[in-house]
Scaffold this active site. Structure first.
Site, PDB file in Angstrom:
ATOM      1  N   HIS A  70      39.132  73.016  35.792  1.00 51.32           N
ATOM      2  CA  HIS A  70      39.809  72.511  34.779  1.00 51.32           C
ATOM      3  C   HIS A  70      40.904  73.506  34.287  1.00 51.32           C
ATOM      4  CE1 HIS A  70      36.890  69.343  34.335  1.00 51.32           C
ATOM      5  NE2 HIS A  70      36.029  70.167  34.336  1.00 51.32           N
ATOM      6  N   ARG A  74      26.614  87.407  47.417  1.00 49.67           N
ATOM      7  CA  ARG A  74      27.070  88.461  48.300  1.00 49.67           C
ATOM      8  C   ARG A  74      26.385  88.350  49.351  1.00 49.67           C
ATOM      9  NH1 ARG A  74      23.796  89.304  44.488  1.00 49.67           N
ATOM     10  NH2 ARG A  74      22.001  90.528  44.529  1.00 49.67           N
ATOM     11  N   ASN A 106      18.494  67.080  49.790  1.00 50.79           N
ATOM     12  CA  ASN A 106      17.164  67.197  48.830  1.00 50.79           C
ATOM     13  C   ASN A 106      17.313  66.612  47.440  1.00 50.79           C
ATOM     14  OD1 ASN A 106      14.562  67.276  47.978  1.00 50.79           O
ATOM     15  ND2 ASN A 106      14.097  69.075  49.422  1.00 50.79           N
ATOM     16  N   GLY A 151      17.676  75.451  47.233  1.00 51.01           N
ATOM     17  CA  GLY A 151      17.537  75.009  46.230  1.00 51.01           C
ATOM     18  C   GLY A 151      18.410  75.682  44.685  1.00 51.01           C
ATOM     19  N   LYS A 202      33.299  82.259  46.627  1.00 50.19           N
ATOM     20  CA  LYS A 202      34.160  82.674  48.054  1.00 50.19           C
ATOM     21  C   LYS A 202      33.828  82.293  49.496  1.00 50.19           C
ATOM     22  CE  LYS A 202      34.267  87.176  46.961  1.00 50.19           C
ATOM     23  NZ  LYS A 202      34.723  88.694  47.045  1.00 50.19           N
TER      24      LYS A 202
END
Length: 183
Positions: free
Chosen positions: A115, A180, A85, A142, A166
């Site tokens: 970084h 989670r 989208n 979104g 994760k």
């Protein structure tokens, strides 16, 4: 023989992103993205020709809304029926594979680079890239952010605004920051 910064990036090693070859690759991606984002929708169709040519692999029925942004493009693989989208950003300094039937909501961001934590090395442009893999039939809401090295299993759902740091198991729903499991 020493590796080029591009070779280091591809190998998942620390590399200097402030490199002429990588600069040229990012410039090519910016041109393709510009064409995609500025071409009238009825001429652009599912995606601008320059963007399609840039990407590593694209199934015929992939659709990318404008605006879109990617760093290199050459590391992005999109399976059949993938839909991105408006406002999606893929910083593809490593491989980004999105499986067939997956849908990304507006403003989804995928970041492959990390970084350096050392200030001097970070100022020198040192970073490392880890791949992102999104399975088949995944729905990402979104504004979600997918971080480097994450794999999202087939059929999973990532709630809007989630920050995924994760891996996500197949068929589950994750929400929040950090993401989670939703029970």
């Amino acid at each position: 023989m020493t590796k080029s910064e591009r070779e280091k990036m591809a190998a998942g090693e620390w590399y200097a992103c402030l490199d002429p070859e990588l600069d040229a690759m990012r410039a090519a991606a910016r041109r393709a993205v510009h064409q995609h984002n500025t071409m009238p929708p009825d001429q652009r169709g599912r995606m601008a020709p320059a963007l399609e040519a840039l990407l590593a692999a694209v199934a015929e029925d992939v659709f990318i809304e404008a605006p879109f942004h990617c760093s290199y493009g050459v590391n992005i693989k999109l399976g059949a029926g993938v839909y991105l989208n408006a406002g999606c950003t893929i910083l593809d300094s490593a491989s980004v594979a999105i499986g067939e039937g997956s849908m990304l909501g507006p403003g989804v961001h995928i970041y492959c680079a990390e970084h350096h934590k050392d200030v001097a090395l970070r100022r020198a442009g040192l970073e490392i890239a880890r791949p992102v893999t999104i399975g088949k039939d995944v729905w990402i809401g979104g504004g979600a952010i997918i971080l480097a090295g994450v794999t999202i299993g087939d059929g999973a759902i990532v709630g809007a605004g989630a920050v995924v740091a994760k891996g996500v198991a197949p068929g589950v729903t994750v929400v929040g920051n950090p993401a989670r499991l939703l029970r």
